[in-house]
Design a protein around this motif. Structure first.
Motif, short mmCIF file in Angstrom:
data_model
loop_
_atom_site.label_atom_id
_atom_site.label_comp_id
_atom_site.label_asym_id
_atom_site.label_seq_id
_atom_site.Cartn_x
_atom_site.Cartn_y
_atom_site.Cartn_z
N LEU A 10 0.86 -1.18 0.00
CA LEU A 10 0.00 0.00 0.00
C LEU A 10 0.89 1.23 0.00
O LEU A 10 1.82 1.32 0.80
CB LEU A 10 -0.89 0.00 1.24
N ASP A 11 0.65 2.13 -0.93
CA ASP A 11 1.40 3.38 -1.00
C ASP A 11 0.42 4.54 -0.98
O ASP A 11 -0.53 4.57 -1.77
CB ASP A 11 2.24 3.46 -2.28
N VAL A 12 0.66 5.48 -0.08
CA VAL A 12 -0.13 6.72 -0.02
C VAL A 12 0.86 7.87 -0.03
O VAL A 12 1.78 7.91 0.78
CB VAL A 12 -1.01 6.79 1.26
N ILE A 68 3.38 0.53 2.97
CA ILE A 68 3.08 -0.54 3.92
C ILE A 68 3.11 -1.88 3.18
O ILE A 68 2.49 -2.04 2.14
CB ILE A 68 1.68 -0.34 4.57
N GLU A 69 3.86 -2.83 3.75
CA GLU A 69 3.92 -4.19 3.22
C GLU A 69 2.82 -5.03 3.88
O GLU A 69 2.30 -4.65 4.94
CB GLU A 69 5.29 -4.81 3.52
N ILE A 70 2.52 -6.18 3.31
CA ILE A 70 1.43 -7.02 3.82
C ILE A 70 1.70 -7.48 5.26
O ILE A 70 0.78 -7.65 6.04
CB ILE A 70 1.17 -8.23 2.91
N MET A 92 -4.87 14.69 6.83
CA MET A 92 -5.59 14.07 5.72
C MET A 92 -4.84 12.82 5.25
O MET A 92 -5.45 11.79 4.94
CB MET A 92 -5.74 15.06 4.56
N HIS A 93 -3.52 12.89 5.20
CA HIS A 93 -2.68 11.76 4.79
C HIS A 93 -2.90 10.57 5.74
O HIS A 93 -3.12 9.44 5.29
CB HIS A 93 -1.21 12.17 4.77
N VAL A 94 -2.85 10.82 7.04
CA VAL A 94 -3.05 9.76 8.03
C VAL A 94 -4.43 9.14 7.87
O VAL A 94 -4.58 7.91 7.90
CB VAL A 94 -2.82 10.30 9.46
N ASP A 95 -5.45 9.96 7.66
CA ASP A 95 -6.80 9.45 7.44
C ASP A 95 -6.86 8.58 6.18
O ASP A 95 -7.52 7.54 6.16
CB ASP A 95 -7.81 10.60 7.32
N ALA A 96 -6.17 9.02 5.12
CA ALA A 96 -6.15 8.25 3.86
C ALA A 96 -5.44 6.91 4.06
O ALA A 96 -5.89 5.88 3.53
CB ALA A 96 -5.48 9.06 2.76
N ASN A 98 -5.20 5.21 6.88
CA ASN A 98 -6.10 4.37 7.68
C ASN A 98 -7.25 3.82 6.84
O ASN A 98 -7.58 2.63 6.93
CB ASN A 98 -6.62 5.14 8.88
N ALA A 99 -7.86 4.66 6.03
CA ALA A 99 -8.98 4.22 5.18
C ALA A 99 -8.51 3.19 4.16
O ALA A 99 -9.19 2.17 3.94
CB ALA A 99 -9.62 5.42 4.48
N ALA A 100 -7.36 3.43 3.55
CA ALA A 100 -6.84 2.49 2.55
C ALA A 100 -6.45 1.17 3.21
O ALA A 100 -6.67 0.10 2.63
CB ALA A 100 -5.65 3.11 1.82
N SER A 101 -5.87 1.22 4.39
CA SER A 101 -5.50 -0.01 5.11
C SER A 101 -6.74 -0.84 5.44
O SER A 101 -6.75 -2.06 5.27
CB SER A 101 -4.74 0.32 6.39
#
Length: 123
Positions: A10-12, A68-70, A92-96, A98-101
């Motif tokens: 996961l990349d944000v 983030i790796e699996i 906003m980045h932290v929220d994104a 968390n939502a993506a995770s």
């Protein structure tokens, strides 16, 4: 393998600044300014080397980036000397992230029943 790679990482990236995008007139009808059915910004090439199909003028900078790796190994970059506006972008980045995770975990949970573990060569 892109789907699997995308599923297990996961990349944000949160970027701020000024961005100006111009259409490449060599790839289509130069007289057709219609944007219907086309992406205005191609995020697949925006942050990688361009092959000439997209010109980008702007002053952009990364406020934060998270990988983030699996197995939950995580790398996070946060720019220094954040302004008050940058701090809002960081939230906003932290929220994104968390939502993506959460979304990624839900996708994996839905796919998990489709994969059975085979032990000893027997199903």
């Amino acid at each position: 393998m892109s789907f699997i790679s995308d599923l297990v990482t996961l990349d944000v990236i949160t970027i701020t600044g000024q961005l100006k995008v111009r259409k490449d007139v060599t790839s289509g009808n130069a007289n057709d300014d219609s944007l219907e059915g086309r992406q205005i910004i191609d995020f697949n090439t925006l942050f990688s080397r361009s092959d000439g199909k997209l010109e980008i003028d702007g002053d952009m900078r990364v406020v934060a980036a998270t990988h983030i790796e699996i197995d939950k190994d995580t790398f996070t970059f946060v720019a220094d000397n954040l302004s008050e506006n940058d701090r809002e972008l960081l939230h906003m980045h932290v929220d994104a992230v968390n939502a993506a995770s959460t979304a990624r975990a839900e996708i994996i949970a839905r796919l998990k029943p489709n994969f059975r573990r085979v032990e000893g060569g027997n199903e």
